[in-house]
Design a protein around this motif. Structure first.
Motif, mmCIF file in Angstrom:
data_model
loop_
_atom_site.group_PDB
_atom_site.id
_atom_site.type_symbol
_atom_site.label_atom_id
_atom_site.label_comp_id
_atom_site.label_asym_id
_atom_site.label_seq_id
_atom_site.Cartn_x
_atom_site.Cartn_y
_atom_site.Cartn_z
ATOM 1 N N TYR A 242 -27.478 -20.069 7.621
ATOM 2 C CA TYR A 242 -27.516 -19.259 6.207
ATOM 3 C C TYR A 242 -27.746 -18.064 6.656
ATOM 4 O O TYR A 242 -28.551 -17.121 6.216
ATOM 5 C CB TYR A 242 -28.254 -19.802 5.092
ATOM 6 C CG TYR A 242 -28.123 -21.166 4.714
ATOM 7 C CD1 TYR A 242 -26.700 -21.537 4.392
ATOM 8 C CD2 TYR A 242 -29.082 -22.004 4.180
ATOM 9 C CE1 TYR A 242 -26.558 -22.992 4.183
ATOM 10 C CE2 TYR A 242 -28.729 -23.193 3.797
ATOM 11 C CZ TYR A 242 -27.460 -23.675 3.762
ATOM 12 O OH TYR A 242 -27.119 -25.090 3.268
ATOM 13 N N ARG A 249 -21.102 -15.890 7.654
ATOM 14 C CA ARG A 249 -21.251 -17.066 7.012
ATOM 15 C C ARG A 249 -19.918 -17.879 6.873
ATOM 16 O O ARG A 249 -19.698 -18.999 6.979
ATOM 17 C CB ARG A 249 -21.853 -17.102 5.741
ATOM 18 C CG ARG A 249 -23.517 -16.669 5.737
ATOM 19 C CD ARG A 249 -23.898 -17.073 4.176
ATOM 20 N NE ARG A 249 -23.496 -16.647 3.193
ATOM 21 C CZ ARG A 249 -23.944 -15.191 2.918
ATOM 22 N NH1 ARG A 249 -24.784 -14.676 3.792
ATOM 23 N NH2 ARG A 249 -23.305 -14.742 1.786
ATOM 24 N N HIS A 280 -19.314 -25.585 1.228
ATOM 25 C CA HIS A 280 -19.317 -25.125 2.666
ATOM 26 C C HIS A 280 -18.266 -25.628 3.614
ATOM 27 O O HIS A 280 -17.441 -24.851 4.221
ATOM 28 C CB HIS A 280 -20.616 -25.094 3.575
ATOM 29 C CG HIS A 280 -21.643 -24.727 2.562
ATOM 30 N ND1 HIS A 280 -22.851 -25.396 2.389
ATOM 31 C CD2 HIS A 280 -22.168 -23.664 1.879
ATOM 32 C CE1 HIS A 280 -23.628 -24.944 1.633
ATOM 33 N NE2 HIS A 280 -23.199 -23.667 1.237
ATOM 34 N N HIS A 543 -36.011 -16.926 0.533
ATOM 35 C CA HIS A 543 -34.874 -16.400 1.192
ATOM 36 C C HIS A 543 -35.404 -14.779 1.792
ATOM 37 O O HIS A 543 -35.886 -14.042 1.122
ATOM 38 C CB HIS A 543 -33.437 -16.344 0.486
ATOM 39 C CG HIS A 543 -32.437 -16.083 1.555
ATOM 40 N ND1 HIS A 543 -32.213 -14.766 1.816
ATOM 41 C CD2 HIS A 543 -31.764 -17.053 2.096
ATOM 42 C CE1 HIS A 543 -31.015 -14.937 2.629
ATOM 43 N NE2 HIS A 543 -30.683 -16.180 2.732
#
Length: 709
Positions: A242, A249, A280, A543
């Motif tokens: 990520y 990405r 994804h 994050h």
């Protein structure tokens, strides 16, 4: 498929070992050891200090062990016997015939595609719940001989490591782990040649090597762009999970989806079903359409053919969490690859947005997955309801209730997450066949008759193990932060094995609302004091770009100088899979406070329940269908425009439950010191949650209702 290649790596490692223990090399290259009770004990018996120091990586352990340690191991008959039993069991699991299912066969397996996998802490290619679910499903497929292969990316830098400073501010750092130091082997084709693939990205070919991790009977293939053929920018594509840059990405997602299809083809594997786990890998659908397009089929007919082979699981219940890209950005990265399919980029872009949307609308990976799959599901009943409303625009004119997004509620892999003392207790009283079909509620009927004294003894042992772990980690964390020595010394007194222990450990995000634990400092501090106190263990990473989440951890740290906090509250740094196993096993109460309906499922509370912990959770995700009034506690959070008011109501409900119900029930003991009423609730939790919220049931749902045509 390519077992011979793995055997070569094992032989190289085996040649470095004394002859009596060369089978350790076989075990080291099969992660099946990691969910067998005897696996950890075997490695620890080789060299306990080195086992911890090398991150519980068996390949590194065997390569770094001193000759004297290996000689001692080779001379230990108990170790050799344990090695042979485990090696025989792993050999048998890999050689077992594939189960016959309508979903797939050994020659046409299910191909599971996901951006992350939590197999074991020594393979750091995961960040949170998505990876844990993926890893648990692979393990369950191995246990049940379901024909399945998996594909992901090899992140050499993995996910970040966390270090907190004295204010609680998170700092991130990454470490590079070469694949040669992991239980991985280069995958090879039928001729024995190493497999490599390439995908056109940003106007040129990006190359990737293919590595294989053996997860019991399930191979996990990992694509790695850090190869000499690539330019430095392209070598970085798979370096970090990520990665923050959006263009990177998108390149990762392209390599995952397109590369997975190409890697499986190069390996001679022709899957019957492709399972896209989150959006994804959605570009796999267009790569799969290549053959039909080459035959001259229209894109519509080609996608129609492919759709029969694709199923999709969505995990994100809020629109902002489903990534979209401006059309120009997609064309910049993917345009040349799309043209190799014989289609114009505009035609592909149309598949990544709802029908009837304008040509300048963003392209979404989840949109593409929904439009190219024959079946879609959310990961809890509540999440499926939310998803049907969120994605109803893909079925214009259809009421949200009829949108074809089903529910397959998540579960957790019982052998991985249930601690050995609890497993041993249940085996004694439920019989040896209990673990054969743990998804059968009848197998859990005997929980009602468990002797309270034995169940309480197990809970006390697991809590004591957690206390010892929390003390040791708290001391090292505080020393590393440069805390005052008096504060560090109080960590040595942190936690009491007789005190009610409450846990909150998961990815730190604003919607998970960790801050509710300290929303009313006076009430929170009062719960730590008095003759019937509680102690709290917290962990989790924010994050790197989520400054709001980082600030939440700092709010927790603002109270560290208050009475009892240093001894009865710990925030453990660098939360990973190994730490999670200790926390869910040892906590008496597991707290979850998401802002509804933003929790798709959640699984940490399931793990706690398997170990005799009780859940105290907001009614969202899996807890909506699990809570029955007898197996834990629930907070009914009422959404509204004023989030601060909602937070205040929910925090008050949390404190009320802790003060009036949880704490009194835990300390209500009989003359023998056993909390009978508490244990009645523990038994109700085990019986109601145990058979329903494990991957044994989840995988059977996928096989019967999703994978099957």
């Amino acid at each position: 498929m390519d077992h011979a290649a793995s055997q070569r790596a094992q032989d190289v490692l085996a040649d470095q070992l004394p002859a009596p223990i060369r089978r350790l090399a076989d075990i080291a290259f099969d992660y099946g050891w990691s969910w067998r009770p005897e696996g950890e004990a075997l490695w620890r018996s080789v060299d306990p200090e080195l086992w911890d120091a090398c991150g519980r990586n068996p390949v590194r352990l065997l390569r770094l062990a001193a000759p004297a340690a290996l000689a001692r191991a080779a001379a230990d008959p108990a170790l050799r016997a344990a090695m042979d039993r485990l090696a025989d069991a792993l050999d048998a699991a890999r050689a077992a015939p594939a189960r016959a299912t309508p979903a797939g066969t050994r020659d046409a397996p299910v191909a599971f595609l996901c951006a992350e996998y939590a197999i074991h802490a020594s393979l750091p290619i995961y960040s949170g719940g998505l990876g844990v679910l993926a890893g648990d499903l692979l393990k369950e497929a191995s246990d049940r001989a379901v024909p399945l292969v998996a594909v992901g990316l090899l992140y050499r830098r993995g996910y970040f490591h966390q270090r907190l400073d004295p204010s609680g501010l998170q700092h991130e750092y990454w470490t590079v782990v070469p694949p040669q130091q992991l239980p991985l082997e280069r995958a090879v084709d039928a001729a024995g040649a190493p497999v490599a693939i390439e995908v056109p990205l940003r106007g040129h070919a990006v190359h990737a090597a293919v590595w294989r991790a053996q997860v019991g009977a399930v191979p996990l293939y990992l694509l790695d762009s850090d190869v000499p053929e690539n330019a430095p920018i392209d070598r970085f594509v798979t370096s970090q999970l990520y990665v923050g840059d959006r263009e990177y990405r998108l390149m990762q997602y392209a390599l995952l989806g397109v590369g997975a299809v190409r890697a499986l083809a190069a390996l001679g594997i022709r899957p019957g079903v492709f399972h896209l786990n989150e959006g994804h890998p959605a570009l796999a659908a267009l790569e799969l359409a290549r053959d039909a397009l080459a035959r001259g089929e229209t894109l519509e007919r080609a996608v129609g053919e492919v759709r029969r082979r694709i199923v999709f699981t969505t995990h994100t219940p809020v629109a902002a969490g489903n990534e979209t890209y401006a059309p120009a950005d997609v064309v910049s990265v993917l345009g040349p690859w799309l043209r190799t399919l014989g289609i114009e980029p505009a035609a592909a872009l149309a598949l990544g947005r709802p029908p009837g949307t304008s040509d300048d609308a963003p392209f979404g990976m989840t949109d593409l997955a929904l439009r190219t799959s024959r079946a879609a599901n959310g990961v809890s009943r509540r999440h499926a309801e939310v998803s049907r409303e969120l994605w109803a625009r893909h079925w214009p004119g259809l009421p949200a209730a009829e949108v074809p997004i089903a529910a397959v509620t998540n579960g957790v892999h019982l052998p991985t997450w249930m601690a050995e003392p609890m497993r041993a207790l249940l085996a004694r009283h439920l019989g040896p066949e209990w673990t054969a079909h743990p998804e059968d509620p009848a197998r859990w009927a005997g929980v009602e008759e468990l002797p309270d004294e034995e169940l309480w003894a197990v809970r006390c042992r697991l809590r004591a193990d957690l206390v010892a772990f929390a003390r040791a980690r708290s001391i090292s964390d505080r020393l590393a932060r440069g805390e005052p020595i008096a504060y560090v010394e109080r960590a040595d007194r942190a936690f009491d094995p007789a005190v009610l222990t409450v846990g909150f450990a998961r990815r730190v995000a604003s919607y998970k609302r960790l801050h509710l634990l300290v929303a009313d400092p006076a009430r929170a501090l009062a719960l730590l004091a008095g003759p019937h106190p509680m102690q709290v263990v917290m962990a989790g990473k924010a994050h790197p770009r989520d400054e709001g989440a980082k600030a939440i951890v700092q709010r927790i740290f603002e109270l560290k100088g208050e009475p009892n906090v240093a001894e009865r509250v710990v925030y453990l740094e660098d939360h990973d899979m190994e730490m999670a196993r200790k926390l869910v096993a040892g906590c008496d109460v597991w707290v979850n406070l998401p802002r509804p309906p933003q929790e798709a499922s959640g699984t940490s509370g399931m793990k706690a329940a398997l170990n005799g912990g009780l859940d105290l959770s907001v009614l969202d995700g899996w807890w909506c269908e699990a809570f029955d009034g007898r197996n834990g506690w629930a907070i009914r959070s009422e959404p509204g425009p004023d989030e601060a008011a909602q937070d205040a109501r929910d925090a008050a409900a949390l404190y009320d439950l802790l003060e009036r119900e949880v704490v009194p029930l835990f300390y209500d003991r009989d003359a023998a010191g056993v909390p009978r009423a508490w244990l009645r609730q523990v038994k109700a939790s085990l019986q109601s949650i145990g058979p329903r919220f494990i991957t044994a049931r989840t995988l059977e749902d996928y096989v019967a209702h999703v994978y099957s045509p």
